[in-house]
Design an enzyme around this catalytic site. Structure first.
Site, mmCIF file in Angstrom:
data_model
loop_
_atom_site.group_PDB
_atom_site.id
_atom_site.type_symbol
_atom_site.label_atom_id
_atom_site.label_comp_id
_atom_site.label_asym_id
_atom_site.label_seq_id
_atom_site.Cartn_x
_atom_site.Cartn_y
_atom_site.Cartn_z
ATOM 1 N N ARG A 39 0.822 -1.216 0.000
ATOM 2 C CA ARG A 39 0.000 0.000 0.000
ATOM 3 C C ARG A 39 0.854 1.263 0.000
ATOM 4 O O ARG A 39 0.604 2.191 -0.770
ATOM 5 C CB ARG A 39 -0.978 -0.002 1.174
ATOM 6 C CG ARG A 39 -2.041 -1.083 1.060
ATOM 7 C CD ARG A 39 -2.922 -1.141 2.283
ATOM 8 N NE ARG A 39 -2.108 -1.372 3.470
ATOM 9 C CZ ARG A 39 -2.486 -1.108 4.704
ATOM 10 N NH1 ARG A 39 -3.677 -0.597 4.953
ATOM 11 N NH2 ARG A 39 -1.694 -1.368 5.721
ATOM 12 N N ASN A 57 -6.170 -2.999 2.274
ATOM 13 C CA ASN A 57 -6.081 -4.441 2.427
ATOM 14 C C ASN A 57 -7.497 -4.990 2.491
ATOM 15 O O ASN A 57 -8.381 -4.381 3.097
ATOM 16 C CB ASN A 57 -5.357 -4.808 3.713
ATOM 17 C CG ASN A 57 -3.859 -4.615 3.626
ATOM 18 O OD1 ASN A 57 -3.283 -4.578 2.543
ATOM 19 N ND2 ASN A 57 -3.211 -4.491 4.771
#
Length: 116
Positions: A39, A57
């Site tokens: 990320r 996520n």
């Protein structure tokens, strides 16, 4: 540094690129993509190529990203997503075309959406 796939790998089918100014997609990235700075790396890559969106996520172990911007920039981000950061092992990337901006605030960069 990860190497993107060769240019012959088209991230978004050309027939779906009917707007020359904007492309929005949702990506579902599978493999070893959580706990490997995917990320945070996506945020850096989004800044590099000039797209906006969100990345998070998912409960199933995948990473989900919604990305919008100029088609060439989105394509560059999708190509990067297929490789990811050095610690990731990307097994697959599902690309879904979204209407308009896909709900993304354009020009806002990429934001990590924390789960939980």
């Amino acid at each position: 540094m990860a190497t993107p796939p060769p240019p012959s790998s088209t991230p978004v089918p050309p027939e779906d690129n009917d707007n020359d100014n904007l492309l929005a997609v949702r990506l579902r990235i599978t493999g070893t993509v959580q706990g490997v700075w995917y990320r945070a790396s996506a945020v850096s890559q989004a800044r590099r190529v000039g797209v906006s969106g969100t990345v998070s996520n998912a409960a199933d172990g995948s990473v989900v990203a919604t990305v919008a911007g100029p088609p060439a920039a989105v394509d560059a981000f999708v190509a990067w997503a297929r490789v990811g950061p050095p610690a990731a092992t990307v097994r697959g990337v599902e690309v879904t075309r979204l209407p308009g901006s896909g709900g993304v605030k354009l020009g806002g960069g990429m934001t990590i959406v924390r789960s939980g």
